[in-house]
Design an enzyme around this catalytic site. Structure first.
Site, PDB file in Angstrom:
ATOM      1  N   MET A   1       5.333 -20.400  18.325  1.00 12.24           N
ATOM      2  CA  MET A   1       4.664 -19.407  17.825  1.00 12.24           C
ATOM      3  C   MET A   1       5.865 -18.516  16.962  1.00 12.24           C
ATOM      4  O   MET A   1       6.874 -17.924  17.782  1.00 12.24           O
ATOM      5  CB  MET A   1       4.073 -18.557  19.038  1.00 12.24           C
ATOM      6  N   PRO A   2       6.385 -18.739  16.021  1.00 19.28           N
ATOM      7  CA  PRO A   2       7.822 -17.242  15.899  1.00 19.28           C
ATOM      8  C   PRO A   2       7.619 -15.729  16.143  1.00 19.28           C
ATOM      9  O   PRO A   2       6.293 -15.104  15.509  1.00 19.28           O
ATOM     10  CB  PRO A   2       8.048 -17.581  14.267  1.00 19.28           C
ATOM     11  N   TYR A   3       8.286 -14.628  16.461  1.00 19.15           N
ATOM     12  CA  TYR A   3       8.682 -14.190  16.676  1.00 19.15           C
ATOM     13  C   TYR A   3      10.052 -13.420  15.743  1.00 19.15           C
ATOM     14  O   TYR A   3      10.789 -14.005  16.140  1.00 19.15           O
ATOM     15  CB  TYR A   3       8.612 -13.373  17.825  1.00 19.15           C
TER      16      TYR A   3
END
Length: 72
Positions: A1-3
């Site tokens: 889950m990239p931020y």
């Protein structure tokens, strides 16, 4: 889950430009890291020029010096 966090100076960036930044950053994560765009989060923070520095000086002062160097 990239931020992904993008910080820019508050200088009249339009909603359309922000939309393009969000889409482009998401596309980069999909293309390079094969991440799911549905779980890729992009946050854009706009920082007042008074709170941004470069080269040990406020950005407004630094930019003025750069402009003078180019024109002088």
């Amino acid at each position: 889950m990239p931020y992904i966090r993008i910080e820019i100076t508050r200088e009249g960036v339009t909603q359309e430009q922000k939309k393009q930044l969000i889409a482009g950053a998401t596309e980069l994560m999909v293309r390079v890291l094969d991440k799911d765009p549905a779980t890729t989060f992009v946050v854009i923070d706009e920082v007042d020029l008074d709170n941004w520095g470069v080269g040990g000086r406020p950005v407004v002062e630094w930019r003025r010096e750069q402009a003078e160097a180019r024109s002088g």
